[in-house]
Write an enzyme that holds these catalytic residues in place. Structure first.
Site, PDB file in Angstrom:
ATOM      1  N   CYS A  51      13.556  48.216  37.160  1.00  0.00           N
ATOM      2  CA  CYS A  51      13.497  49.282  36.149  1.00  0.00           C
ATOM      3  C   CYS A  51      13.981  50.595  36.757  1.00  0.00           C
ATOM      4  CB  CYS A  51      12.083  49.445  35.604  1.00  0.00           C
ATOM      5  SG  CYS A  51      11.605  48.233  34.353  1.00  0.00           S
ATOM      6  N   HIS A  95      12.339  45.738  30.372  1.00  0.00           N
ATOM      7  CA  HIS A  95      11.565  44.975  31.353  1.00  0.00           C
ATOM      8  C   HIS A  95      11.023  43.685  30.745  1.00  0.00           C
ATOM      9  CE1 HIS A  95       9.035  44.411  34.944  1.00  0.00           C
ATOM     10  NE2 HIS A  95       8.205  43.838  34.091  1.00  0.00           N
ATOM     11  N   HIS A 153      16.073  38.591  36.193  1.00  0.00           N
ATOM     12  CA  HIS A 153      17.438  38.858  36.657  1.00  0.00           C
ATOM     13  C   HIS A 153      18.162  37.533  36.787  1.00  0.00           C
ATOM     14  CE1 HIS A 153      14.637  38.544  40.049  1.00  0.00           C
ATOM     15  NE2 HIS A 153      15.604  37.917  40.701  1.00  0.00           N
TER      16      HIS A 153
HETATM   17  P1  AMP Z   1      14.853  36.590  43.395  1.00  0.00           P
HETATM   18  O1  AMP Z   1      14.480  36.048  44.744  1.00  0.00           O
HETATM   19  O2  AMP Z   1      15.479  35.575  42.483  1.00  0.00           O
HETATM   20  O3  AMP Z   1      13.705  37.332  42.743  1.00  0.00           O
HETATM   21  O4  AMP Z   1      16.026  37.608  43.652  1.00  0.00           O
HETATM   22  C1  AMP Z   1      15.815  38.929  44.000  1.00  0.00           C
HETATM   23  C2  AMP Z   1      17.119  39.419  44.567  1.00  0.00           C
HETATM   24  O5  AMP Z   1      17.104  40.833  44.518  1.00  0.00           O
HETATM   25  C3  AMP Z   1      17.349  39.020  46.017  1.00  0.00           C
HETATM   26  O6  AMP Z   1      18.555  38.275  46.115  1.00  0.00           O
HETATM   27  C4  AMP Z   1      17.433  40.368  46.750  1.00  0.00           C
HETATM   28  O7  AMP Z   1      18.392  40.360  47.777  1.00  0.00           O
HETATM   29  C5  AMP Z   1      17.797  41.321  45.626  1.00  0.00           C
HETATM   30  N1  AMP Z   1      17.385  42.702  45.778  1.00  0.00           N
HETATM   31  C6  AMP Z   1      16.146  43.158  46.080  1.00  0.00           C
HETATM   32  N2  AMP Z   1      16.141  44.496  46.092  1.00  0.00           N
HETATM   33  C7  AMP Z   1      17.398  44.904  45.787  1.00  0.00           C
HETATM   34  C8  AMP Z   1      18.036  46.170  45.642  1.00  0.00           C
HETATM   35  N3  AMP Z   1      17.367  47.325  45.825  1.00  0.00           N
HETATM   36  N4  AMP Z   1      19.352  46.207  45.327  1.00  0.00           N
HETATM   37  C9  AMP Z   1      20.039  45.058  45.164  1.00  0.00           C
HETATM   38  N5  AMP Z   1      19.490  43.828  45.260  1.00  0.00           N
HETATM   39  C10 AMP Z   1      18.198  43.750  45.579  1.00  0.00           C
HETATM   40 ZN    ZN Z   2      11.288  46.203  35.321  1.00  0.00          ZN
END
Ligand code: AMP
Ligand code: ZN
Length: 114
Positions: free
Chosen positions: A7, A46, A100
């Protein structure tokens, strides 16, 4: 949600490498890429996970897939193929509690996942 990192990215309170944006969706490069192309596509609204999605959300989910198609073409992975991944919950490997969709490509991704 005030304590949600995605968010905050959607609200531009935390920087990200944005590759696409419209009024409903943001797409940005994953900070820890698992493939040559690794983009996260999120709704600005969200939702905690796939378990939060209802029939009323059909439009945003379809829109996210259209955005993935466009990005696949723009980022040069449409012809060879790619993967759209949603991790849900603990065993699914979800680490960020804002839904996501990973758009992954640029190498042979293998199957099954780990
Ligand atoms: P998941 O494990 O499916 O919840 O994926 C979360 C993803 O978010 C992971 O691949 C992380 O590398 C990515 N991630 C976490 N924080 C950030 C951020 N600030 N900017 C870009 N990607 C992020
Ligand atoms: Zn959110």
């Amino acid at each position: 949600m005030s304590d949600c990192i995605f968010c905050k990215i959607a609200a531009k309170e935390i920087p990200a490498s944005v590759v696409y944006e419209d009024e409903k969706v943001l797409a940005f490069k994953d900070i820890n890429p698992a493939a040559p192309v690794h983009v996260l596509v999120i709704p600005k609204q969200h939702f905690s996970s796939a378990m939060d999605i209802g029939e009323k959300d059909a439009d945003i989910i379809a829109h996210i897939f259209k955005v993935c198609q466009k990005l696949a073409v723009d980022l040069g992975i449409a012809d060879r193929g790619f993967r759209i991944v949603n991790n849900c919950g603990q065993d699914g490997g979800q680490t960020v509690g804002h839904i996501h969709f990973h758009l992954l490509g640029g190498r042979n991704l293998g199957w099954p996942p780990g």
